[in-house]
Design a protein around this motif. Structure first.
Motif, PDB file in Angstrom:
ATOM      1  N   ALA A  35       0.657  -1.033   0.112  1.00 36.69           N
ATOM      2  CA  ALA A  35      -0.121   0.228   0.153  1.00 36.69           C
ATOM      3  C   ALA A  35       0.620   1.106   0.278  1.00 36.69           C
ATOM      4  N   GLY A  36      -0.225   2.138  -0.113  1.00 32.86           N
ATOM      5  CA  GLY A  36       1.185   3.403  -0.694  1.00 32.86           C
ATOM      6  C   GLY A  36       0.265   4.891  -0.685  1.00 32.86           C
ATOM      7  N   GLU A  37       0.178   5.761  -0.764  1.00 30.63           N
ATOM      8  CA  GLU A  37      -0.075   7.938   0.110  1.00 30.63           C
ATOM      9  C   GLU A  37       0.495   8.308  -0.866  1.00 30.63           C
ATOM     10  N   ARG A  38       0.247   9.153  -1.409  1.00 24.01           N
ATOM     11  CA  ARG A  38       1.245  10.540  -1.266  1.00 24.01           C
ATOM     12  C   ARG A  38      -0.022  11.590  -1.632  1.00 24.01           C
ATOM     13  N   PRO A  39       0.960  12.939  -1.408  1.00 23.39           N
ATOM     14  CA  PRO A  39      -0.576  13.933  -1.792  1.00 23.39           C
ATOM     15  C   PRO A  39      -1.537  13.032  -3.130  1.00 23.39           C
ATOM     16  N   GLY A  40      -2.663  13.547  -3.329  1.00 27.59           N
ATOM     17  CA  GLY A  40      -3.911  13.531  -3.999  1.00 27.59           C
ATOM     18  C   GLY A  40      -3.540  11.338  -4.914  1.00 27.59           C
ATOM     19  N   ALA A  41      -3.772  10.970  -4.156  1.00 29.85           N
ATOM     20  CA  ALA A  41      -3.220   9.545  -4.345  1.00 29.85           C
ATOM     21  C   ALA A  41      -2.997   8.502  -3.572  1.00 29.85           C
ATOM     22  N   SER A  42      -3.797   7.334  -3.658  1.00 27.05           N
ATOM     23  CA  SER A  42      -3.481   6.029  -2.710  1.00 27.05           C
ATOM     24  C   SER A  42      -3.607   4.972  -3.194  1.00 27.05           C
ATOM     25  N   MET A  43      -3.735   4.084  -3.158  1.00 23.25           N
ATOM     26  CA  MET A  43      -2.832   2.296  -3.560  1.00 23.25           C
ATOM     27  C   MET A  43      -2.821   1.851  -2.330  1.00 23.25           C
ATOM     28  N   ILE A  44      -3.650   0.463  -2.547  1.00 27.68           N
ATOM     29  CA  ILE A  44      -3.603  -0.585  -1.932  1.00 27.68           C
ATOM     30  C   ILE A  44      -3.304  -1.729  -2.442  1.00 27.68           C
ATOM     31  N   SER A  45      -2.706  -3.128  -2.263  1.00 30.80           N
ATOM     32  CA  SER A  45      -3.286  -4.339  -3.645  1.00 30.80           C
ATOM     33  C   SER A  45      -2.578  -5.731  -2.708  1.00 30.80           C
ATOM     34  N   SER A  46      -3.423  -6.468  -3.564  1.00 28.48           N
ATOM     35  CA  SER A  46      -3.487  -7.358  -2.135  1.00 28.48           C
ATOM     36  C   SER A  46      -3.443  -9.132  -3.104  1.00 28.48           C
ATOM     37  N   TYR A  47      -2.743 -10.098  -1.996  1.00 31.27           N
ATOM     38  CA  TYR A  47      -2.858 -11.170  -3.567  1.00 31.27           C
ATOM     39  C   TYR A  47      -3.391 -12.483  -2.317  1.00 31.27           C
ATOM     40  N   ALA A  48      -3.785 -12.768  -2.757  1.00 31.83           N
ATOM     41  CA  ALA A  48      -4.199 -14.412  -2.098  1.00 31.83           C
ATOM     42  C   ALA A  48      -4.048 -15.971  -3.010  1.00 31.83           C
ATOM     43  N   PRO A  49      -2.762 -16.245  -2.024  1.00 29.86           N
ATOM     44  CA  PRO A  49      -1.941 -17.105  -3.607  1.00 29.86           C
ATOM     45  C   PRO A  49      -3.156 -18.972  -2.625  1.00 29.86           C
ATOM     46  N   GLU A  62      -7.665  11.547  -2.080  1.00 29.41           N
ATOM     47  CA  GLU A  62      -7.404  10.391  -0.537  1.00 29.41           C
ATOM     48  C   GLU A  62      -8.083  10.293  -0.247  1.00 29.41           C
ATOM     49  N   SER A  63      -8.705   9.311  -0.875  1.00 32.67           N
ATOM     50  CA  SER A  63      -9.804   8.321  -0.383  1.00 32.67           C
ATOM     51  C   SER A  63     -10.338   7.261   0.697  1.00 32.67           C
ATOM     52  N   ASN A  64     -10.040   6.927   0.532  1.00 33.51           N
ATOM     53  CA  ASN A  64      -9.795   5.502   1.829  1.00 33.51           C
ATOM     54  C   ASN A  64      -9.968   4.223   1.289  1.00 33.51           C
ATOM     55  N   VAL A  65      -9.301   3.774   0.683  1.00 29.55           N
ATOM     56  CA  VAL A  65      -8.563   2.937  -0.415  1.00 29.55           C
ATOM     57  C   VAL A  65      -8.547   1.733   0.228  1.00 29.55           C
ATOM     58  N   ARG A  66      -7.999   1.843   1.908  1.00 23.75           N
ATOM     59  CA  ARG A  66      -8.500   0.619   3.116  1.00 23.75           C
ATOM     60  C   ARG A  66      -9.339  -0.224   3.385  1.00 23.75           C
ATOM     61  N   LYS A  67     -10.021   1.068   2.818  1.00 25.98           N
ATOM     62  CA  LYS A  67     -11.885   0.805   3.493  1.00 25.98           C
ATOM     63  C   LYS A  67     -12.789   0.371   2.498  1.00 25.98           C
ATOM     64  N   ILE A  68     -12.169   0.665   0.714  1.00 22.17           N
ATOM     65  CA  ILE A  68     -12.551   0.013   0.074  1.00 22.17           C
ATOM     66  C   ILE A  68     -12.325  -1.546   0.247  1.00 22.17           C
ATOM     67  N   HIS A  69     -10.727  -1.890  -0.178  1.00 18.82           N
ATOM     68  CA  HIS A  69     -10.264  -3.062  -0.306  1.00 18.82           C
ATOM     69  C   HIS A  69     -11.225  -4.001   0.509  1.00 18.82           C
ATOM     70  N   ASP A  70     -10.872  -3.878   2.180  1.00 23.03           N
ATOM     71  CA  ASP A  70     -11.439  -4.432   3.138  1.00 23.03           C
ATOM     72  C   ASP A  70     -12.628  -4.976   2.812  1.00 23.03           C
ATOM     73  N   GLU A  71     -13.942  -4.345   2.639  1.00 20.00           N
ATOM     74  CA  GLU A  71     -15.338  -4.053   2.067  1.00 20.00           C
ATOM     75  C   GLU A  71     -14.809  -5.611   0.435  1.00 20.00           C
ATOM     76  N   LEU A  72     -14.200  -5.335  -0.434  1.00 24.42           N
ATOM     77  CA  LEU A  72     -14.310  -6.344  -1.510  1.00 24.42           C
ATOM     78  C   LEU A  72     -13.718  -7.688  -0.896  1.00 24.42           C
TER      79      LEU A  72
END
Length: 77
Positions: A35-49, A62-72
């Motif tokens: 995961a990472g953030e910078r002013p104006g951008a954010s991301m999270i990526s996960s892999y389940a082998p 700067e939306s809450n990408v963690r919340k969206i990721h966790d819901e998915l």
């Protein structure tokens, strides 16, 4: 990369961190995240082998990408 290097990357070196990855578990299966953030951008990526599913959420604000990721992940892992 070599298998040895990959194995070292995916090994928990303490506090749930591999080399460049956060390592967590879901129902005793490892999940690898970055995961990472910078002013104006954010991301999270996960892999389940265990099921081959990758979830990536990117935002150009700067939306809450963690919340969206966790819901998915509840529905996919």
């Amino acid at each position: 990369i070599s298998k040895e290097t990959l194995d070292e990357m995916l090994e928990d070196h303490g506090f749930g961190y591999g080399l460049g990855l956060h390592i967590t578990t879901y129902q005793n299966h490892p999940i690898y995240m970055i995961a990472g953030e910078r002013p104006g951008a954010s991301m999270i990526s996960s892999y389940a082998p265990h099921n081959g599913i990758q979830i990536s959420v990117f935002s150009n604000n700067e939306s809450n990408v963690r919340k969206i990721h966790d819901e998915l992940s509840v529905d996919l892992w």
